[in-house]
Design an enzyme around this catalytic site. Sequence first.
Site, PDB file in Angstrom:
ATOM      1  N   HIS A 299     -33.390  46.196  47.918  1.00  0.00           N
ATOM      2  CA  HIS A 299     -34.152  46.771  49.026  1.00  0.00           C
ATOM      3  C   HIS A 299     -35.653  46.502  48.901  1.00  0.00           C
ATOM      4  CE1 HIS A 299     -34.671  50.260  46.172  1.00  0.00           C
ATOM      5  NE2 HIS A 299     -35.844  50.330  46.784  1.00  0.00           N
TER       6      HIS A 299
ATOM      7  N   ASP B 231     -27.339  46.854  45.801  1.00  0.00           N
ATOM      8  CA  ASP B 231     -28.802  46.931  45.803  1.00  0.00           C
ATOM      9  C   ASP B 231     -29.326  46.064  44.672  1.00  0.00           C
ATOM     10  OD1 ASP B 231     -31.390  47.555  46.364  1.00  0.00           O
ATOM     11  OD2 ASP B 231     -31.288  49.646  45.673  1.00  0.00           O
TER      12      ASP B 231
ATOM     13  N   GLY C 222     -41.891  53.501  44.276  1.00  0.00           N
ATOM     14  CA  GLY C 222     -42.639  52.485  43.530  1.00  0.00           C
ATOM     15  C   GLY C 222     -41.968  52.116  42.226  1.00  0.00           C
TER      16      GLY C 222
ATOM     17  N   SER D 160     -38.798  51.624  42.167  1.00  0.00           N
ATOM     18  CA  SER D 160     -37.625  50.851  42.575  1.00  0.00           C
ATOM     19  C   SER D 160     -37.597  49.481  41.898  1.00  0.00           C
ATOM     20  CB  SER D 160     -37.628  50.645  44.091  1.00  0.00           C
ATOM     21  OG  SER D 160     -37.339  51.848  44.750  1.00  0.00           O
TER      22      SER D 160
ATOM     23  N   SER E   9     -32.524  52.120  41.826  1.00  0.00           N
ATOM     24  CA  SER E   9     -32.202  51.958  43.240  1.00  0.00           C
ATOM     25  C   SER E   9     -32.822  53.060  44.094  1.00  0.00           C
ATOM     26  CB  SER E   9     -30.680  51.942  43.439  1.00  0.00           C
ATOM     27  OG  SER E   9     -30.345  51.931  44.806  1.00  0.00           O
TER      28      SER E   9
END
Length: 525
Positions: free
Chosen positions: A238, A266, A345, A347, A362
Amino acid sequence: MKNTKLNALSTVTALFASIATLNGLPTTAEAASAGKSVTAPEVSPDMLNAMRRDLKGTEEQLMRRLNFEAKAPSLERGLREQLGDSFGGAWLNEEGTQLIVGVTDEASAARVRRAGAEPRLVKHSKARLDQIMEELNRNAHNAPDSVYAWYVDVASNSVVVLAENNTSLMASRAQSFAALSSGAKDGALRVEHSAQAPRPAYDVRGGEVYFTGTGAGGSYSACSVGFSVRGGFVTAGHCGGAGIPTLGHNWQAMGTVRASVWPGNDWAWVATNSSWTPQPWVYNHNNGNVLVQGSNPASIGASICRSGNTTGWRCGTLLATNVTVNYSAGPVYGLSTTDACADPGDSGGAVLSGNQAQGVTSGIAGGCANGNPPRTFFQPVNPILNAYGLSLVTSGGGGSTGSFVSRMNGKCIDVPNANFADGVQLQMWTCNNTNAQRFTWDGARLKIGGLCMDVAGASTANGTRIQLAYCNGNRAQDFTLSPAGDLVSYLADKCVDIEGFNANDGAKLSIYTCTGTSNQKWDFR
């Protein structure tokens, strides 16, 4: 061999003592009593192996070189002080066993000979060359992009300007910049063609920030690096779709998202450019790195730590695996969850258990500061590696694991029928991510199925087959992969070669003189 090293050392020590006596410099014993050791440091086997590979010398020759190199700076300093304005610089000969000193007059040359060094009559003093360097440095803001670097080259007694001057316009610009120095008038400066511009070298490490986007209207998104893989790193899907460019933590061009899936899964992987080197580290946000040694999945209840740009290094335990999360964009399957907190942030950032990579961050339900019980979801890393045939960059724990892929046809070095037996010749086969194609590499030896890749019979002849053999420490089992993609036998100094440019499954491998052709080019990933 131990006696050889000691004899080489004692010979050079005696030589240096006589040079020092003639030159008025402190002898080895005097330097040692003053606390200034002039003995070469202990050299690791890895360094000697690398020197043998790149400098092409025997162990005795390399030890002689190292011992002299340890003493040469002191000799150089003494001569520089004695010669004053006539000193034209100093450098070692090709073997690293003789100090050559540039001088501007014969009287100084005789002095250098008496000291045991080799004089070289030159036109320009080192002070003059340094003056030209200062002039160029003062005008650095006027250097065009086609001028890459400038430096004093004492061996040629000149200042060199490296430039892309393969067109008349670029050559003219380089000459114009060189003309800003007085060296252009007396022949002390020369412009040299360089095929490539120097570029910075940065490390890829898990947990650090990177940015995706085109920058249109100042639009960038921040995510965190997951784990280094051969050729780049893995992260969350993502964070950006395939084809999107990326910038590193320093806002320098980093690479491009090569593949991305979101939702459903993801995951994504970013192929980095040649300025970035993937490292087997995850940043702990306290000026330290955590080494990654593998990707064995942890058990429920195991300790989990994660690293991300926003919240740094946070730990908890593994709560569940095979979790389906119904994000607003759609469901994502097969995630794991931990109570190690995270915030936006983070992620894409690395999730570990001990030294084993677990996945990339994720999503979150509850953050690190809002008082709610934290719940962080992460995409397991092994499915990402398997989906794209990627190899995790690891440190220790037996070395890096991956496959050797031919640049000629995209096929992998393979053990026929997974027959891990002494003497089996290796072949090429369509990459299938099986154990018959997964090598463990410690930087020299390539192991698979408990055996080592080997040059048959320790022969150096063209056409000698590449086979499996019991690991025995022989040089016939040492290989290196050059930056140009040549897989080279240390023993033979020849390349692993697909015989006859055969692009079919089953093509055999042997060694052959390195020619730079595509059937000798490889990637380890």
